[in-house]
Every structure is written in structure tokens, then in C-alpha cells.
Design a protein around this motif. Structure first.
Motif, PDB file in Angstrom:
ATOM      1  N   THR A  91       9.590  -9.244  -9.014  1.00  0.00           N
ATOM      2  CA  THR A  91       8.315  -8.401  -8.173  1.00  0.00           C
ATOM      3  C   THR A  91       8.848  -7.862  -7.404  1.00  0.00           C
ATOM      4  O   THR A  91       8.046  -7.056  -6.603  1.00  0.00           O
ATOM      5  CB  THR A  91       7.499 -10.427  -8.193  1.00  0.00           C
ATOM      6  N   PHE A 132      10.460  -4.174  -8.122  1.00  0.00           N
ATOM      7  CA  PHE A 132       9.182  -3.657  -7.959  1.00  0.00           C
ATOM      8  C   PHE A 132       8.103  -2.877  -6.738  1.00  0.00           C
ATOM      9  O   PHE A 132       7.702  -2.263  -6.981  1.00  0.00           O
ATOM     10  CB  PHE A 132       8.720  -3.695  -8.931  1.00  0.00           C
ATOM     11  N   HIS A 163       9.354   3.224 -16.795  1.00  0.00           N
ATOM     12  CA  HIS A 163       9.604   2.342 -15.513  1.00  0.00           C
ATOM     13  C   HIS A 163      10.321   3.847 -14.576  1.00  0.00           C
ATOM     14  O   HIS A 163       9.635   4.390 -13.728  1.00  0.00           O
ATOM     15  CB  HIS A 163      11.132   1.612 -15.268  1.00  0.00           C
ATOM     16  N   ASP A 191       0.398  -5.525  -6.420  1.00  0.00           N
ATOM     17  CA  ASP A 191       1.563  -4.970  -6.751  1.00  0.00           C
ATOM     18  C   ASP A 191       2.753  -6.247  -8.072  1.00  0.00           C
ATOM     19  O   ASP A 191       2.683  -5.952  -8.593  1.00  0.00           O
ATOM     20  CB  ASP A 191       2.831  -5.007  -6.064  1.00  0.00           C
ATOM     21  N   THR A 240       3.761  -5.214 -11.705  1.00  0.00           N
ATOM     22  CA  THR A 240       4.902  -6.144 -12.425  1.00  0.00           C
ATOM     23  C   THR A 240       5.463  -6.497 -13.815  1.00  0.00           C
ATOM     24  O   THR A 240       6.025  -6.493 -14.809  1.00  0.00           O
ATOM     25  CB  THR A 240       5.710  -6.979 -11.650  1.00  0.00           C
TER      26      THR A 240
END
Length: 516
Positions: A244, A247, A195, A285, A289
Motif C-alpha cells: 500500500t 503504490f 500496473h 489509495d 492498491t
């Protein structure tokens, strides 16, 4: 005399009698064995000596203990056999020769998508099994790029740092649940490497809690009804949505402020942000995620469970523990110095300091630790079944016999069974890491004898990362502490869990060593 019609006869029968008869007929129809007319189809397992109930006995036996049933059927029916479960046909391939067909088949022959599509509720739309084939290939290529050797070299220092910080809270001696401890360490190190620093430093606690809710939202029911209105599924869905959103903010911040040092550019999140599909579209995006969640799911269970079993097996065998410590001492001992040089003492200090640094090259020298991990995976693989759907008839040859698996069958291999066959591994129930060493190399008897990380076309792409992660954590642990089991025996294998780990007492006593 007038003859009565079937409808007339039924109409004269009381409804309380008709309904149970119809229900019974439907149950029999649903659970009836789907006998294949395909030539050379595998033998059918139509009864169970363990659960002696017609039609459903073999299904109940499988649900009770799939590993024991697979071994029983292998001994009774041979390397290829079919078990009817409700309206499905499950065909098992046991042993290196039979497993070859599974491992070598591509998605056009044996497909994953139709089997694992229930994970879409966790990963999200357009990710992995829900993605079109070209997009999925792009996603997997990006994952592979993030796990190549050049990046793994940089991950070692990050994993070591997290491990030392975590162990600094232990003190000189005590007792700890090693399964719980290594579970925490696995997700800490994964967060740092996958991450990125910004997520690890600022959002770790929130990410960890959301991951827990998603993990708990994958149950046996999920496989059949992934969106059933259960409390576990509702918590999973809320966690997926929050992850979601979380992130999404991280991604936006990185794009808006690329020079703020939010990431050093080595984490996989950075790679995913740059994904561009072959049709020219950019990854969303939500898909970024989903890929991060997929990686966390894949790695967390394997690394946590395997590192736990490895630590427990080593702690349970003093001879192996002594050899592991000796290997670590050899690797981290400073090289001989030239005492005739005036600055020998200064150089010795520098050499000693450098010898303590853990790096990718030292990880590669840990042959015994590597084999200990490999043996733990052989005895206790986290995934006891790997499944595909036959998209066409599949030819299999094993032990001198030819089989044809009919299109539409679920095709399975069992690492738990295949890696405990006495004809493949000597004394298969004994923990013996030396079976992989020079002069024996039992895993090389066939390319498909060892299935610790799957095999063939669908081998786990994260296996090198897993070895680096586990070896780094355990190297630090065994150099810092001596550990031994609290219980007088190893914990059992929890075959009732979705992902199989230890069940029972995983506590160990630890005591700080003289530094290696």
C-alpha cells in the motif's frame, strides 16, 4: 428417603471424570449433523466408507480428497447432496442441470461476500467482498473497462516483449522447470499490463517479493481464522502494508507529474485512479492498491497454472505439438506476392517482417491453441470448488427430481468433478482439445457444462485477458523452441494446495527451432 438432584449427583462425581464428559458432549453437539426439516431437502451424507469414524468420517474424507469424495457422492446420492462439516452444511450441485441454479443466482440468493470475506486481510478494507454493493459494482465495472477488447489489443505487444526478453536468457538448448518459468513470466507480463511501465521498470522485484509473502499468507487456516497469529499471517500483513505504501508513492507521483510519461494510460492502475463512486466520493489509495492485489491474485494463479498445464500436455503429445507448430506457421507465413513487380523482393522482405509481428487479430486465429488451453482448464481447473452462501431457500431441479436447499447452507459446485462427467464429456479423463471443435462441441451440450472460468452471472471477467496472455506467451514459446518432458509421465494434480496446480516434475528440455 430423599431423592438426589442432578446438581447433587454431579457434585459427587470427581472433576477429572466430569470434564471429559462435558468435553465429549460439546464435541458431539458441535459435530452433530444439522438435519434440515425443509421439504425436499437434499440427501445427507452421514458416513464415509473411506474414513469409518462416526460423526467426523465424512469431514476427514472431504479434507483428504474433496474431488474424489464429490465424485463418490455424486454416484451414490445423485446430482444434489449435503455433507455436514462441523457446524456447517455443505450442499453440492454436480452436473450441468444442477449447476444451472448456482450459475444463474444473483447475490440476493447465493452470496459471495460471506464466503470470501477472509480475503479482506489480503485486499484490505472496502475492496471487492468488503465493499458495499454499490461501490463493489463500480469497482467491477472499472475492472471490466480495463479488460475490454480495445485495451487487450494494446497488451499483446507488451506481453510479447516481456516473453521475448525472458526467453532470450535461455540460450539454444537446456532444461527448465516450466512451472517456475511460466510463473515468473505471468507476473512479469501482468505487471507490465496491469500496473504500468513505471512499476514494471522500477519496482517489479519489490512488488514480486511482496506478492509472494501475501500469497503465502493465504492458507487453509486463513479461511476459518484469517487473523490467527501465525508467522505466515504476520508476513502477509507486513507485505500488504508495504504494498500500500509503495503504490501510494506511485499514485502520488503520477498525479503530481501527469506529463512525465510514467504511464502510457493503458494500464489498469490508471483506470483505478479515476474511480468515483456513485455517492460522489473518490476511491482511496488503499482501495486502489487492494484492487491491484485482487487482480494479481485472480490472474496470477489462473494464467500461470493453466499455461503450465497447456505447455505440458502439448509437450507430452507429439501429434498435438506438430499441429500447434503448423498452426503457428500458417498464421505467421507471409501472404503470396506478385513476382512480376520490379520491387517484389523488397515487398517480400516487408511482408515477411510484418508477418512475424504478433497482434490481437493473429491471437484470434489460434483456434487449436485456444482449444488446448480450454481443455487444460477442463482437466485441471485451478479452483476445484466455487462456493456461495444461500441467503434464502433455493429451488433446484436435476435428473427429474426437485430439491430445496435450505437457507444458510453453503452451496458449492466443483469444476473438477462437473467437467469430468462421462455423460457430458466423452472419455473425460483424456486430453482431447478436438472435443471443442466443429462436429463435436461437447461443451455446448448445456450452457453450464463447461466451467473453466465459472459460469452465468459470476463468470470470470478476466477470462479474455487470460486467453490473450497465455496464447501470446505460448505462441512465442512454441515458435522459438521445441520442448519435451523430462519425466516419462505428466505430473499429478496437487489437490492439497489452496489453488490447485501440478505436483511433481515439471522440467522440460528445450531446443531452439528454426524461426517461424
Amino acid at each position: 428417603m430423599l431423592e438426589s438432584s442432578p446438581a447433587g449427583i454431579l457434585s459427587s462425581v470427581p472433576l477429572p471424570v466430569v470434564l471429559p464428559l462435558i468435553l465429549a458432549a460439546l464435541i458431539i453437539w458441535f459435530f452433530r449433523p444439522r438435519i434440515s426439516k425443509t421439504k425436499n431437502a437434499p440427501p445427507m451424507v452421514l458416513s464415509s466408507p473411506v474414513v469409518k469414524i462416526p460423526l467426523i468420517g465424512q469431514m476427514l474424507e472431504f479434507g483428504k480428497s474433496p474431488v474424489k469424495m464429490c465424485m463418490r457422492c455424486y454416484e451414490q446420492y445423485g446430482p444434489v447432496f449435503t455433507v455436514p462439516i462441523a457446524h456447517k452444511r455443505l450442499t453440492f450441485l454436480i452436473g450441468p442441470e444442477a449447476q444451472e441454479a448456482f450459475c444463474k443466482a444473483n447475490d440476493d440468493t447465493l452470496s459471495q461476500n460471506e464466503v470470501y470475506d477472509f480475503m479482506t486481510a489480503v485486499f484490505g478494507k472496502g475492496v471487492v467482498y468488503d465493499a458495499p454493493r454499490k461501490n463493489r459494482h463500480t469497482q467491477f465495472t472499472s475492472m471490466a473497462n480495463g479488460l475490454r477488447t480495445s485495451r487487450l489489443r494494446g497488451y499483446v505487444a507488451k506481453i510479447e516483449r516481456e516473453t521475448r526478453d525472458y526467453l532470450s536468457e535461455w540460450g539454444k538448448e537446456g532444461t527448465v522447470d516450466i512451472f517456475h518459468a511460466l510463473s515468473e513470466l505471468t507476473i512479469l507480463t501482468a505487471s507490465r499490463t496491469l500496473h504500468g511501465n513505471d512499476v514494471r521498470e522500477k519496482l517489479y522485484k519489490e512488488v514480486s517479493e511482496l506478492y509472494h509473502d501475501m500469497d503465502q499468507g493465504v492458507t487453509p487456516l486463513t479461511v476459518f481464522l484469517p487473523n490467527a497469529p501465525t508467522s505466515a499471517h504476520r508476513k502477509r500483513n507486513r507485505a500488504q502494508k508495504k504494498m500500500t505504501e509503495l503504490f501510494g508513492k506511485v499514485i502520488k507521483n503520477r498525479r503530481d507529474n501527469p506529463s512525465d510519461g510514467q504511464s502510457d494510460g493503458t494500464d489498469i492502475l490508471s483506470i483505478f485512479m479515476d474511480i468515483k463512486y456513485k455517492d460522489g466520493s473518490h476511491i482511496t489509495d488503499e482501495q486502489i492498491t487492494g484492487l491491484l492485489i485482487a487482480l494479481l491474485f485472480a490472474g496470477q494463479h489462473t494464467s500461470c497454472i493453466t499455461s503450465t498445464w497447456t505447455a505440458l500436455f502439448i509437450a507430452n503429445n507429439r501429434n498435438i505439438m506438430n499441429r500447434i507448430v503448423a498452426e503457428q506457421r500458417t498464421i505467421f507465413s507471409p501472404p503470396p506476392s506478385d513476382d512480376s513487380v520490379d520491387s517484389a523482393e523488397s515487398k517480400n522482405d516487408e511482408q515477411k517482417e510484418n508477418s512475424q509481428e504478433l497482434d490481437y487479430d493473429k491471437i484470434g486465429q489460434m483456434g487449436l491453441l485456444h482449444d488446448c488451453i480450454k481443455e487444460s482448464l477442463r482437466l485441471c481447473p485451478p479452483l476445484i470448488l466455487l462456493i456461495r452462501l444461500a441467503m434464502r431457500d433455493v429451488k433446484v431441479k436435476a435428473k427429474g427430481r426437485n430439491y430445496t436447499i435450505p437457507k444458510g447452507d453453503m452451496v458449492l459446485i466443483s469444476p473438477s468433478v462437473g467437467m469430468r462427467l462421462a455423460e457430458v464429456f466423452r472419455d473425460p479423463d483424456v486430453y482431447d482439445p478436438d472435443r471443442f471443435g466443429p462436429g463435436r462441441e461437447e461443451h455446448k451440450s448445456s450452457p453450464y457444462a463447461y466451467l473453466g472460468f465459472g459460469g452465468g452471472m459470476h463468470s470470470c471477467m478476466g477470462q479474455n485477458f487470460a486467453y490473450v496472455q497465455i496464447k501470446t506467451i505460448l505462441s512465442v514459446l512454441f515458435r522459438e523452441y521445441d520442448i519435451e518432458l523430462v519425466a516419462d509421465k505428466m505430473p499429478e494434480i496437487d489437490y492439497e494446495a489452496m489453488v490447485v496446480g501440478p505436483k511433481g516434475n515439471c522440467n522440460v528440455k528445450y531446443k531452439r527451432r528454426v524461426a517461424i
